[in-house]
Design an enzyme around this catalytic site. Structure first.
Site, PDB file in Angstrom:
ATOM      1  N   HIS A  89       0.841  -1.206   0.000  1.00 41.29           N
ATOM      2  CA  HIS A  89       0.000   0.000   0.000  1.00 41.29           C
ATOM      3  C   HIS A  89       0.878   1.260   0.000  1.00 41.29           C
ATOM      4  CE1 HIS A  89      -3.024  -2.639   2.354  1.00 41.29           C
ATOM      5  NE2 HIS A  89      -3.561  -2.446   1.182  1.00 41.29           N
ATOM      6  N   LYS A 149     -16.268  -7.973   5.079  1.00 46.44           N
ATOM      7  CA  LYS A 149     -15.379  -8.734   5.966  1.00 46.44           C
ATOM      8  C   LYS A 149     -15.258  -7.988   7.294  1.00 46.44           C
ATOM      9  CE  LYS A 149     -12.237  -8.034   2.530  1.00 46.44           C
ATOM     10  NZ  LYS A 149     -10.916  -7.921   1.938  1.00 46.44           N
ATOM     11  N   ARG A 164      -2.147  -6.092  -8.376  1.00 44.40           N
ATOM     12  CA  ARG A 164      -1.086  -7.062  -8.143  1.00 44.40           C
ATOM     13  C   ARG A 164      -1.016  -8.101  -9.244  1.00 44.40           C
ATOM     14  NH1 ARG A 164      -3.074  -7.527  -2.125  1.00 44.40           N
ATOM     15  NH2 ARG A 164      -4.879  -6.960  -3.354  1.00 44.40           N
ATOM     16  N   SER A 201      -2.750  -7.715   2.896  1.00 42.19           N
ATOM     17  CA  SER A 201      -2.997  -7.575   4.331  1.00 42.19           C
ATOM     18  C   SER A 201      -3.295  -8.946   4.951  1.00 42.19           C
ATOM     19  CB  SER A 201      -4.187  -6.644   4.582  1.00 42.19           C
ATOM     20  OG  SER A 201      -3.906  -5.361   4.094  1.00 42.19           O
TER      21      SER A 201
HETATM   22  P1  ADP Z   1      -5.800  -6.113   0.504  1.00 43.74           P
HETATM   23  O1  ADP Z   1      -6.248  -6.621  -0.848  1.00 43.74           O
HETATM   24  O2  ADP Z   1      -4.358  -6.347   0.781  1.00 43.74           O
HETATM   25  O3  ADP Z   1      -6.707  -6.463   1.633  1.00 43.74           O
HETATM   26  P2  ADP Z   1      -6.932  -3.420   0.408  1.00 43.74           P
HETATM   27  O4  ADP Z   1      -8.352  -3.788   0.244  1.00 43.74           O
HETATM   28  O5  ADP Z   1      -6.586  -2.619   1.592  1.00 43.74           O
HETATM   29  O6  ADP Z   1      -5.872  -4.580   0.376  1.00 43.74           O
HETATM   30  O7  ADP Z   1      -6.413  -2.748  -0.928  1.00 43.74           O
HETATM   31  C1  ADP Z   1      -6.447  -1.395  -1.219  1.00 43.74           C
HETATM   32  C2  ADP Z   1      -5.819  -1.192  -2.578  1.00 43.74           C
HETATM   33  O8  ADP Z   1      -4.430  -1.481  -2.500  1.00 43.74           O
HETATM   34  C3  ADP Z   1      -6.373  -2.066  -3.694  1.00 43.74           C
HETATM   35  O9  ADP Z   1      -6.389  -1.290  -4.872  1.00 43.74           O
HETATM   36  C4  ADP Z   1      -5.357  -3.168  -3.779  1.00 43.74           C
HETATM   37  O10 ADP Z   1      -5.350  -3.759  -5.061  1.00 43.74           O
HETATM   38  C5  ADP Z   1      -4.082  -2.412  -3.495  1.00 43.74           C
HETATM   39  N1  ADP Z   1      -3.000  -3.238  -2.974  1.00 43.74           N
HETATM   40  C6  ADP Z   1      -2.995  -4.008  -1.871  1.00 43.74           C
HETATM   41  N2  ADP Z   1      -1.814  -4.638  -1.714  1.00 43.74           N
HETATM   42  C7  ADP Z   1      -1.036  -4.248  -2.764  1.00 43.74           C
HETATM   43  C8  ADP Z   1       0.307  -4.568  -3.202  1.00 43.74           C
HETATM   44  N3  ADP Z   1       1.076  -5.435  -2.529  1.00 43.74           N
HETATM   45  N4  ADP Z   1       0.758  -3.970  -4.326  1.00 43.74           N
HETATM   46  C9  ADP Z   1      -0.043  -3.123  -5.013  1.00 43.74           C
HETATM   47  N5  ADP Z   1      -1.305  -2.802  -4.676  1.00 43.74           N
HETATM   48  C10 ADP Z   1      -1.799  -3.344  -3.570  1.00 43.74           C
END
Ligand code: ADP
Length: 163
Positions: A17, A41, A90, A128
């Site tokens: 992030h 969730k 990703r 996460s």
């Molecule tokens: P997660 O999928 O890890 O639970 P979130 O819902 O908090 O994450 O994701 C918020 C944004 O950050 C989304 O657009 C998700 O694709 C992106 N994101 C999460 N982890 C990564 C990563 N390792 N690299 C690039 N983007 C990421």
């Protein structure tokens, strides 16, 4: 001023992030990190904990604001008067869902544009959920989260009976 919203659960914020936030902040004048509150969730971290972890991870960068929203992202964007949404991608598996969300948001508000930033190769695998799974068993999460957030995440999730 060019402003973009970076929405997510951030449960908790990872180096993946942070990488997206830092790269987006080179393109925009301001990034609003928007924490989704009404996720289906049940989160591990409370909203206050998520805010604290994000603050610790980004330091006092004036270009980055932290807000939360409950409801539709398109409505939040409208209230903030911002039309650009940043998403991190990703893998192909992220793409299908994110593409659907981008089209849905555009249907709700045609002014919204979703911009995708590819994950940096070193964070391609990082989520996460992975951090939570490892921290739960007291595994080392040093390579996955900001050093200032590590102990708080470990302290909240680590099993006290699993040494
Ligand atoms: P997660 O999928 O890890 O639970 P979130 O819902 O908090 O994450 O994701 C918020 C944004 O950050 C989304 O657009 C998700 O694709 C992106 N994101 C999460 N982890 C990564 C990563 N390792 N690299 C690039 N983007 C990421």
């Amino acid at each position: 001023m060019k402003v973009a919203i970076y929405p997510g659960s951030f449960d908790p914020i990872t180096l993946g992030h942070i990488d997206i936030i830092n790269r987006a902040s080179l393109i925009f004048d301001e990034i609003i990190v928007a924490i989704l509150v009404n996720s289906s969730k049940t989160p591990c971290f409370t909203l206050d904990e998520k805010i604290e972890l994000i603050r610790l991870a980004i330091g006092d960068n004036k270009k980055i604001k932290i807000k939360s929203f409950d409801g539709l992202l398109a409505d939040f964007a409208k209230n903030e008067n911002v039309n650009i949404i940043i998403k991190g991608l990703r893998a192909v598996s992220d793409f299908e869902y994110e593409f659907q969300m981008a089209l849905a948001n555009k249907k709700i508000n045609p002014l919204i544009e979703t911009l995708f930033l590819n994950s940096s190769d070193k964070y391609l695998y990082l989520s996460s959920s992975l951090v939570k799974d490892i921290a739960k068993y007291n595994g080392d999460i040093t390579s996955f989260v900001h050093k200032k957030t590590k102990d708080k995440i470990q302290g909240k999730l680590g099993r006290k009976d699993f040494e």
